[in-house]
Design a protein around this motif. Structure first.
Motif, PDB file in Angstrom:
ATOM      1  N   ASP A 210      10.799  22.514  22.959  1.00 39.96           N
ATOM      2  CA  ASP A 210      10.509  22.296  24.375  1.00 39.96           C
ATOM      3  C   ASP A 210       9.057  21.864  24.578  1.00 39.96           C
ATOM      4  O   ASP A 210       8.763  20.977  25.398  1.00 39.96           O
ATOM      5  N   PHE A 211       8.143  22.486  23.851  1.00 33.67           N
ATOM      6  CA  PHE A 211       6.744  22.081  23.941  1.00 33.67           C
ATOM      7  C   PHE A 211       6.584  20.626  23.504  1.00 33.67           C
ATOM      8  O   PHE A 211       5.876  19.846  24.141  1.00 33.67           O
TER       9      PHE A 211
ATOM     10  N   ILE B 251       8.550  19.764  32.376  1.00 31.17           N
ATOM     11  CA  ILE B 251       8.583  21.187  32.031  1.00 31.17           C
ATOM     12  C   ILE B 251       9.682  21.928  32.790  1.00 31.17           C
ATOM     13  O   ILE B 251      10.236  22.915  32.296  1.00 31.17           O
ATOM     14  N   ALA B 252      10.028  21.455  33.996  1.00 29.28           N
ATOM     15  CA  ALA B 252      11.072  22.116  34.774  1.00 29.28           C
ATOM     16  C   ALA B 252      12.422  22.098  34.067  1.00 29.28           C
ATOM     17  O   ALA B 252      13.284  22.941  34.361  1.00 29.28           O
ATOM     18  N   ASP B 253      12.618  21.175  33.149  1.00 27.05           N
ATOM     19  CA  ASP B 253      13.881  21.055  32.428  1.00 27.05           C
ATOM     20  C   ASP B 253      13.814  21.686  31.039  1.00 27.05           C
ATOM     21  O   ASP B 253      14.614  21.352  30.159  1.00 27.05           O
TER      22      ASP B 253
ATOM     23  N   GLN C  69       7.217  28.647  29.369  1.00 25.69           N
ATOM     24  CA  GLN C  69       6.593  29.505  30.365  1.00 25.69           C
ATOM     25  C   GLN C  69       5.079  29.296  30.306  1.00 25.69           C
ATOM     26  O   GLN C  69       4.520  29.088  29.226  1.00 25.69           O
ATOM     27  N   THR C  70       4.413  29.330  31.444  1.00 23.38           N
ATOM     28  CA  THR C  70       2.957  29.210  31.471  1.00 23.38           C
ATOM     29  C   THR C  70       2.353  30.406  32.192  1.00 23.38           C
ATOM     30  O   THR C  70       2.955  30.967  33.113  1.00 23.38           O
TER      31      THR C  70
ATOM     32  N   GLY D 278      14.487  17.729  36.777  1.00 25.38           N
ATOM     33  CA  GLY D 278      15.921  17.653  37.011  1.00 25.38           C
ATOM     34  C   GLY D 278      16.600  16.480  36.340  1.00 25.38           C
ATOM     35  O   GLY D 278      17.829  16.333  36.440  1.00 25.38           O
ATOM     36  N   GLN D 279      15.858  15.631  35.642  1.00 24.94           N
ATOM     37  CA  GLN D 279      16.456  14.482  34.974  1.00 24.94           C
ATOM     38  C   GLN D 279      17.347  14.919  33.823  1.00 24.94           C
ATOM     39  O   GLN D 279      18.324  14.258  33.491  1.00 24.94           O
ATOM     40  N   PHE D 280      17.008  16.073  33.228  1.00 23.63           N
ATOM     41  CA  PHE D 280      17.799  16.631  32.138  1.00 23.63           C
ATOM     42  C   PHE D 280      18.095  18.094  32.452  1.00 23.63           C
ATOM     43  O   PHE D 280      17.321  18.767  33.140  1.00 23.63           O
TER      44      PHE D 280
END
Length: 284
Positions: free
Chosen positions: A222-223, A233-235, A239-240, A266-268
């Motif tokens: 994910d990073f 990052i929303a997909d 965590q930050t 939201g694209q993925f």
């Protein structure tokens, strides 16, 4: 400072990892149809063919920078705009068939590995930004191969086990923290950020000061998709903690050049860690 011998070992290991990442993507390309080469990828206006043309061409450019740096610098001097140069590569190779594309990339990759093998491990490689060490330049090729491979897999809806080469991508992502801000004309924050990532083999990959108050954490894949702008990052499951960490992940950019557009929230679908059991690429 590492000795010449130890640096040579590092170069050989990185070159092997680059070859494996290239081969992983070639396995995906081997099974697609001629028509699928024209399929759009998540990168705006880039097809699968454009993605592979980019990799083949920049394997050539990297070889030039390593083995003929003066010629590379001359070529670089003729470019008025790097982004225009990059965007022209795909259209310039549109007439190539799928077989030709596969052969072209394979040939350029082989020549790049030959140049790496013949190079002084201590050489500084000129590039479009500051000159780089040879290990750093190879690591950058691993990152780019993986990132453009992610675009291809997304276009084909291919599900793949996380690449064993992700720590190389994560390392560049962490090191290019300042670039994420300067690419947008922003001041680089004084606040350091700690990166704590979970790897598929159950280990922890870290970067940054241990006592940093700001933290980015989550799966290493994910990073990597965030810092290469293959996911918002929303997909992801990242965590930050802290304002600087949150801002970084919104604008993270591990590659040189002007600020990239990235991907939309939201694209993925949110990326959850994949099962640890062995699974190669599989098309649903």
């Amino acid at each position: 400072m590492a000795s010449t011998e130890s640096k040579a070992d590092v170069v050989r290991s990185l070159s092997a990892d680059l070859a494996e990442e290239q081969q992983s993507l070639r396995r995906v390309l081997a099974s697609i149809t001629e028509a699928e080469w024209s399929r759009p990828t998540p990168a705006k206006n880039w097809t699968i063919q454009d993605q592979i043309a980019h990799l083949a061409h920049f394997d050539f450019v990297t070889r030039l920078a390593i083995s003929q740096p003066e010629r590379f610098i001359d070529v670089r001097g003729t470019m008025t705009d790097l982004q225009t140069y990059v965007d022209h590569i795909g259209p310039a190779n549109l007439a190539r068939t799928s077989e030709d594309m596969r052969r072209w990339w394979a040939q350029e990759s082989e020549k790049l590995h030959e140049a790496i093998s013949a190079a002084d491990p201590n050489v500084r490689v000129p590039w479009f930004g500051p000159a780089m060490s040879l290990p750093s330049k190879i690591t950058a090729r691993i990152m780019e191969t993986w990132a453009h491979g992610q675009d291809v897999r997304d276009a084909l809806e291919v599900i793949a086990e996380p690449s064993p080469r992700l720590p190389h991508v994560a390392r560049i992502g962490a090191l290019t923290f300042p670039n994420s801000f300067t690419a947008r004309g922003l001041d680089v924050p004084d606040q350091p950020v700690r990166v704590v990532l979970d790897t598929p083999d159950g280990h922890e990959w870290t970067a940054g000061p241990e006592d940093a108050e700001d933290v980015v954490s989550g799966p290493i894949e994910d990073f990597c998709v965030v810092v290469t702008q293959r996911r918002h990052i929303a997909d992801t499951s990242l965590q930050t903690v802290g304002a600087t960490a949150a801002q970084w992940m919104e604008i993270a950019q591990a590659f040189a050049g002007p600020a990239g557009e990235g991907r939309r929230p939201g694209q993925f679908a949110r990326r959850d860690p994949l099962p640890a059991e062995d699974c190669d690429q599989a098309r649903p």
